[in-house]
Design a protein around this motif. Structure first.
Motif, PDB file in Angstrom:
ATOM      1  N   ASP A  66       0.878  -1.163   0.000  1.00 23.15           N
ATOM      2  CA  ASP A  66       0.000   0.000   0.000  1.00 23.15           C
ATOM      3  C   ASP A  66       0.922   1.221   0.000  1.00 23.15           C
ATOM      4  N   THR A  67       0.651   2.188  -0.837  1.00 22.15           N
ATOM      5  CA  THR A  67       1.534   3.356  -0.950  1.00 22.15           C
ATOM      6  C   THR A  67       1.648   4.134   0.361  1.00 22.15           C
ATOM      7  N   ARG A  68       0.734   3.900   1.287  1.00 26.02           N
ATOM      8  CA  ARG A  68       0.764   4.602   2.570  1.00 26.02           C
ATOM      9  C   ARG A  68       1.601   3.882   3.625  1.00 26.02           C
ATOM     10  N   THR A  69       2.198   2.758   3.282  1.00 32.45           N
ATOM     11  CA  THR A  69       2.958   1.970   4.245  1.00 32.45           C
ATOM     12  C   THR A  69       4.259   2.667   4.616  1.00 32.45           C
ATOM     13  N   THR A  70       4.489   2.837   5.909  1.00 32.36           N
ATOM     14  CA  THR A  70       5.737   3.445   6.352  1.00 32.36           C
ATOM     15  C   THR A  70       6.888   2.459   6.185  1.00 32.36           C
ATOM     16  N   LEU A  71       8.086   2.985   6.164  1.00 31.33           N
ATOM     17  CA  LEU A  71       9.257   2.118   6.086  1.00 31.33           C
ATOM     18  C   LEU A  71       9.297   1.196   7.302  1.00 31.33           C
ATOM     19  N   LEU A  72       8.915   1.703   8.464  1.00 34.21           N
ATOM     20  CA  LEU A  72       8.897   0.881   9.677  1.00 34.21           C
ATOM     21  C   LEU A  72       7.955  -0.300   9.529  1.00 34.21           C
ATOM     22  N   ALA A  74       6.876  -1.629   6.768  1.00 30.33           N
ATOM     23  CA  ALA A  74       7.387  -2.522   5.727  1.00 30.33           C
ATOM     24  C   ALA A  74       8.427  -3.470   6.319  1.00 30.33           C
ATOM     25  N   LEU A  75       9.283  -2.938   7.175  1.00 35.19           N
ATOM     26  CA  LEU A  75      10.325  -3.759   7.794  1.00 35.19           C
ATOM     27  C   LEU A  75       9.737  -4.751   8.790  1.00 35.19           C
ATOM     28  N   ARG A  76       8.848  -4.272   9.642  1.00 36.30           N
ATOM     29  CA  ARG A  76       8.323  -5.109  10.709  1.00 36.30           C
ATOM     30  C   ARG A  76       7.257  -6.085  10.240  1.00 36.30           C
ATOM     31  N   GLU A  77       6.277  -5.575   9.496  1.00 38.29           N
ATOM     32  CA  GLU A  77       5.111  -6.385   9.146  1.00 38.29           C
ATOM     33  C   GLU A  77       5.294  -7.211   7.872  1.00 38.29           C
ATOM     34  N   HIS A  78       6.097  -6.712   6.955  1.00 41.23           N
ATOM     35  CA  HIS A  78       6.247  -7.413   5.672  1.00 41.23           C
ATOM     36  C   HIS A  78       7.543  -8.206   5.569  1.00 41.23           C
ATOM     37  N   SER A  84      13.613  -3.189  14.857  1.00 43.18           N
ATOM     38  CA  SER A  84      13.232  -1.775  14.889  1.00 43.18           C
ATOM     39  C   SER A  84      11.872  -1.668  15.564  1.00 43.18           C
ATOM     40  N   LYS A  85      11.776  -0.826  16.591  1.00 43.30           N
ATOM     41  CA  LYS A  85      10.574  -0.791  17.410  1.00 43.30           C
ATOM     42  C   LYS A  85       9.655   0.372  17.047  1.00 43.30           C
ATOM     43  N   LYS A  86       8.356   0.122  17.218  1.00 43.99           N
ATOM     44  CA  LYS A  86       7.363   1.186  17.062  1.00 43.99           C
ATOM     45  C   LYS A  86       7.035   1.701  18.454  1.00 43.99           C
ATOM     46  N   GLY A  87       7.555   2.880  18.770  1.00 44.24           N
ATOM     47  CA  GLY A  87       7.318   3.473  20.072  1.00 44.24           C
ATOM     48  C   GLY A  87       6.193   4.481  20.007  1.00 44.24           C
ATOM     49  N   CYS A  88       6.558   5.741  19.716  1.00 44.84           N
ATOM     50  CA  CYS A  88       5.533   6.795  19.655  1.00 44.84           C
ATOM     51  C   CYS A  88       4.815   6.822  18.316  1.00 44.84           C
ATOM     52  N   ASP A  89       5.482   6.338  17.257  1.00 45.98           N
ATOM     53  CA  ASP A  89       4.939   6.377  15.893  1.00 45.98           C
ATOM     54  C   ASP A  89       4.728   7.810  15.409  1.00 45.98           C
ATOM     55  N   HIS A  90       5.416   8.765  16.026  1.00 47.56           N
ATOM     56  CA  HIS A  90       5.313  10.179  15.644  1.00 47.56           C
ATOM     57  C   HIS A  90       6.690  10.834  15.492  1.00 47.56           C
ATOM     58  N   GLY A  91       7.761  10.041  15.432  1.00 46.42           N
ATOM     59  CA  GLY A  91       9.091  10.614  15.262  1.00 46.42           C
ATOM     60  C   GLY A  91       9.609  11.355  16.475  1.00 46.42           C
ATOM     61  N   GLN A  92       9.141  10.985  17.665  1.00 47.35           N
ATOM     62  CA  GLN A  92       9.545  11.698  18.874  1.00 47.35           C
ATOM     63  C   GLN A  92      10.438  10.891  19.804  1.00 47.35           C
ATOM     64  N   CYS A  93      10.489   9.564  19.619  1.00 46.15           N
ATOM     65  CA  CYS A  93      11.257   8.754  20.583  1.00 46.15           C
ATOM     66  C   CYS A  93      12.513   8.132  20.001  1.00 46.15           C
ATOM     67  N   LEU A 111       7.814   7.041   4.137  1.00 43.56           N
ATOM     68  CA  LEU A 111       7.103   5.980   3.429  1.00 43.56           C
ATOM     69  C   LEU A 111       8.087   5.059   2.716  1.00 43.56           C
ATOM     70  N   ALA A 112       7.738   3.796   2.670  1.00 42.16           N
ATOM     71  CA  ALA A 112       8.608   2.815   2.010  1.00 42.16           C
ATOM     72  C   ALA A 112       8.813   3.161   0.539  1.00 42.16           C
ATOM     73  N   VAL A 113       7.761   3.678  -0.121  1.00 40.28           N
ATOM     74  CA  VAL A 113       7.864   3.976  -1.555  1.00 40.28           C
ATOM     75  C   VAL A 113       8.865   5.080  -1.843  1.00 40.28           C
ATOM     76  N   MET A 114       9.251   5.842  -0.832  1.00 41.98           N
ATOM     77  CA  MET A 114      10.225   6.917  -1.025  1.00 41.98           C
ATOM     78  C   MET A 114      11.655   6.386  -1.084  1.00 41.98           C
ATOM     79  N   HIS A 115      11.835   5.101  -0.829  1.00 43.64           N
ATOM     80  CA  HIS A 115      13.186   4.558  -0.721  1.00 43.64           C
ATOM     81  C   HIS A 115      13.475   3.471  -1.750  1.00 43.64           C
ATOM     82  N   GLU A 116      12.831   3.577  -2.887  1.00 39.33           N
ATOM     83  CA  GLU A 116      13.079   2.637  -3.981  1.00 39.33           C
ATOM     84  C   GLU A 116      14.576   2.560  -4.275  1.00 39.33           C
ATOM     85  N   GLY A 117      15.130   1.347  -4.165  1.00 34.94           N
ATOM     86  CA  GLY A 117      16.541   1.122  -4.479  1.00 34.94           C
ATOM     87  C   GLY A 117      17.517   1.530  -3.398  1.00 34.94           C
TER      88      GLY A 117
END
Length: 217
Positions: A66-72, A74-78, A84-93, A111-117
């Motif tokens: 899904d284009t909305r999938t975060t890199l985190l 993608a790494l954890r769930e896929h 890599s841990k999901k703490g605040c999920d807001h870039g604060q921890c 987003l994962a799609v921003m890191h093609e290659g």
């Protein structure tokens, strides 16, 4: 005057009633948009999928996301790289910190799609129990963790941070912006300030980073 207590409605009952109403079928004769109009809930709820290829810990991985999938995610769930841990999920921890092309990033904010290659390195790619990365070994030696939840992000950030100093990248506490930054406790604390340790193992983390930096000097 007749009591109105029988008219009261609890919050729980209200939420349940709203959910039941939302799930009910449309009454006969009610206005509804035809499916051909393109406004059906099925069309609106269908995620936009795309193919993404990442080089993760040295291995090329191709995903349909899904284009909305975060890199985190993608790494954890896929890819099941759950270091890599999901703490605040807001870039604060900083618990989700990984390295992308050698630079540290909050993987929950990109987003994962921003890191093609791109080359992505997680804590699993730095070292394994039988072959620890020097920074991992130093964290163990100096008790740079307690609960351990923030530790993967702390270690990835530490490794990338030392490379920043080597490259001459200044921080907010660098006294002379024209000179190479010096590895001091103040510099380390400032550069690592985006990684929070709720257990308060900061002094031990600084000791671990200082030891590894001394070996690399």
């Amino acid at each position: 005057m007749e009591s109105s207590s029988h008219l009261s409605l609890t919050r729980r009952a209200l939420v349940a009633a709203a959910a039941a109403t939302a799930g009910a079928t449309t009454p006969e004769g009610a206005d509804a948009q035809p499916a051909s109009a393109g406004n059906s809930s099925t069309d609106a709820g269908t995620p936009a999928m795309t193919s993404v290829s990442l080089r993760v810990n040295g291995e090329l991985r191709s995903l349909e996301l899904d284009t909305r999938t975060t890199l985190l995610d993608a790494l954890r769930e896929h890819l099941q790289l759950t270091g890599s841990k999901k703490g605040c999920d807001h870039g604060q921890c900083g618990a989700c910190t990984v390295m992308v092309d050698g630079r540290r990033v909050y993987s929950c904010l990109t987003l994962a799609v921003m890191h093609e290659g791109d080359e992505v390195t997680t804590i699993e790619g730095l070292g394994q129990p039988e072959t620890l990365h020097p920074m991992q070994a130093a964290f163990v030696k100096h008790d740079g963790y307690q609960c351990g939840y923030c530790t993967p992000g702390q270690i990835c950030a530490s490794v990338a941070m030392l490379e920043e100093i080597k490259a001459g990248v200044p921080s907010h506490v660098t006294a002379d912006l024209m000179a190479s930054p010096q590895l001091t406790a103040e510099e380390i604390r400032e550069r690592m300030s985006g990684n929070i340790c709720r257990c308060g193992a900061y002094s031990n983390i600084v000791e671990a980073i200082t030891e590894v930096a001394g070996r690399q000097a």
